[in-house]
Enzyme design. Structure first.
Site, PDB file in Angstrom:
ATOM      1  N   LEU A 153      -1.876  10.106   8.014  1.00 20.41           N
ATOM      2  CA  LEU A 153      -3.282   9.775   7.606  1.00 20.41           C
ATOM      3  C   LEU A 153      -3.559  10.574   6.405  1.00 20.41           C
ATOM      4  CD1 LEU A 153      -5.232   8.148   9.330  1.00 20.41           C
ATOM      5  CD2 LEU A 153      -6.322  10.469   9.868  1.00 20.41           C
ATOM      6  N   ILE A 156      -4.191   6.327   2.072  1.00 17.00           N
ATOM      7  CA  ILE A 156      -3.976   4.829   2.555  1.00 17.00           C
ATOM      8  C   ILE A 156      -4.081   4.848   4.227  1.00 17.00           C
ATOM      9  CG2 ILE A 156      -2.057   3.188   2.674  1.00 17.00           C
ATOM     10  CD1 ILE A 156      -1.227   4.155  -0.034  1.00 17.00           C
ATOM     11  N   ILE A 232       4.036   0.261   4.371  1.00 20.71           N
ATOM     12  CA  ILE A 232       3.545  -0.159   3.002  1.00 20.71           C
ATOM     13  C   ILE A 232       3.783   1.391   2.194  1.00 20.71           C
ATOM     14  CG2 ILE A 232       2.180  -2.033   3.459  1.00 20.71           C
ATOM     15  CD1 ILE A 232      -0.158   0.078   4.265  1.00 20.71           C
ATOM     16  N   ARG A 234       7.003   3.924   1.453  1.00 25.32           N
ATOM     17  CA  ARG A 234       8.407   3.951   0.896  1.00 25.32           C
ATOM     18  C   ARG A 234       9.592   3.729   1.683  1.00 25.32           C
ATOM     19  NH1 ARG A 234       6.901   3.138  -4.288  1.00 25.32           N
ATOM     20  NH2 ARG A 234       6.911   5.245  -5.602  1.00 25.32           N
ATOM     21  N   ASP A 258       6.907  -4.069   2.960  1.00 26.04           N
ATOM     22  CA  ASP A 258       6.871  -4.379   1.427  1.00 26.04           C
ATOM     23  C   ASP A 258       7.563  -3.671   0.555  1.00 26.04           C
ATOM     24  OD1 ASP A 258       5.050  -5.492  -0.553  1.00 26.04           O
ATOM     25  OD2 ASP A 258       4.363  -3.437  -0.756  1.00 26.04           O
ATOM     26  N   GLU A 263      15.686  -2.110  -3.838  1.00 26.88           N
ATOM     27  CA  GLU A 263      15.103  -3.395  -4.060  1.00 26.88           C
ATOM     28  C   GLU A 263      15.094  -3.646  -5.715  1.00 26.88           C
ATOM     29  OE1 GLU A 263      10.507  -1.733  -4.492  1.00 26.88           O
ATOM     30  OE2 GLU A 263      11.056  -2.064  -2.296  1.00 26.88           O
ATOM     31  N   HIS A 281       7.173  -5.900  -2.565  1.00 28.97           N
ATOM     32  CA  HIS A 281       6.514  -4.643  -3.166  1.00 28.97           C
ATOM     33  C   HIS A 281       5.447  -5.005  -3.724  1.00 28.97           C
ATOM     34  CE1 HIS A 281       7.576  -0.158  -4.136  1.00 28.97           C
ATOM     35  NE2 HIS A 281       6.264  -0.396  -4.105  1.00 28.97           N
TER      36      HIS A 281
END
Length: 315
Positions: A153, A156, A232, A234, A258, A263, A281
């Site tokens: 928390l 974001i 959302i 890592r 995401d 990637e 991403h």
């Protein structure tokens, strides 16, 4: 007077490239075929690094730049920067927090809605002609009134939870301890216990050695065959092998992701699944946010070389 020389680790939008090129001598590392030779040729005069969150700056890169003073990260995550190597030499590190927070939260909620309500599949159903040929689209799951878990928390996570409150969801969270600003949201210290009481589990943690694979087999099993995992943060926060196994076996209901290990070359197992929403991403990928991020990268670099306080220091 000659411009200060910087190493640019990855490409930026044109508006950022123009500003950086006008004010610094930029060495475009990402375009070099032989990167070790590139550093050997240019490294002696480079005083700063402009990088992206997922690209970072490893120890080998830092050690190849004897005059390095500052690393400016385009993004909130700095886990790909070798902070120990930076500390050893007193190198400053900055990132771009706050300016991307709300856009990332927006996409996280959008991903939850899209996967739960079958938005992408529904569009395919219409465009393929299946609506006319086969009739109504298969029923999906509601979101409002369900239980949401927020793993981390921070900035974001808080914005995600605020948005979910608008869907009358029961909200709980895990963090290092209860947060004064969390109001009547429920604090649950154990991520496994958090997952067990969640229909939707959002991963919004900063990545570190301590959080690596914090979402492992136990958390995924606790979320269960009706649950959804939304990441959302890592990729390293999730054990991808455990996630793929659970999605393939339907031990986990679904996921909306995401970020991925390696990637953009993600594990091809993801591509065969019908219970996962995949995004490139792009959580911070709005014009407004990317312009603000680029400005903050430049502002941090300028402040350092002008001898002013850094706007958003990490180190």
């Amino acid at each position: 007077m000659s411009k200060i020389e910087l190493l640019q680790v990855g490409p930026y939008p044109a508006w950022d490239e123009e500003r950086l090129n006008a004010n610094f001598t930029m060495h475009r590392y990402f375009e070099a075929a032989d990167k070790a030779a590139f550093l050997a040729a240019h490294g002696a005069n480079i005083r700063g690094i402009a990088t992206r969150g997922e690209l970072g700056a490893n120890r080998a890169m830092v050690e190849a730049l004897p005059k390095l003073e500052v690393i400016s990260v385009y993004g909130v995550g700095f886990d790909a920067v070798d902070l120990a190597a930076a500390r050893e030499r007193g190198i400053r590190v900055t990132n771009t927090p706050d300016v991307l927070t709300k856009d990332v939260a927006d996409l996280g909620v959008a991903m939850m809605l899209a996967e739960a309500r079958g938005v992408i599949g529904g569009e395919t159903w219409v465009k393929s002609g299946d609506w006319a040929k086969k009739g109504l689209y298969p029923l999906k799951r509601r979101v409002h009134g369900k239980r949401a878990g927020i793993l981390g928390l921070g900035r974001i996570g808080y914005e995600v939870a605020k948005r979910l409150a608008g869907f009358d969801m029961g909200i709980a969270y895990s963090d290092t301890g209860p947060k004064d600003f969390a109001g009547d949201w429920t604090f649950i210290a154990d991520p496994v216990e958090l997952a067990a009481r969640s229909d939707f589990l959002f991963v919004t943690l900063a990545a570190s050695a301590e959080t690596r694979h914090i979402v492992g087999r136990k958390v995924i099993a606790a979320l269960g065959p009706e649950g959804m995992l939304i990441n959302i943060s890592r990729a390293s926060n999730i054990d991808e092998d455990a996630l793929l196994d659970a999605l393939e076996s339907k031990a986990l209901g679904s996921a909306a992701l995401d970020v991925f290990e390696g990637e953009p070359n993600l594990d091809p197992r993801f591509l065969a699944l019908d219970n996962v929403l995949l995004q490139p991403h792009m959580a911070s990928g709005t014009v407004e946010t990317r312009k603000a991020m680029g400005q903050l990268v430049f502002d941090n670099l300028s402040a350092h070389f002008d001898g002013r306080p850094l706007p958003t220091p990490v180190l």
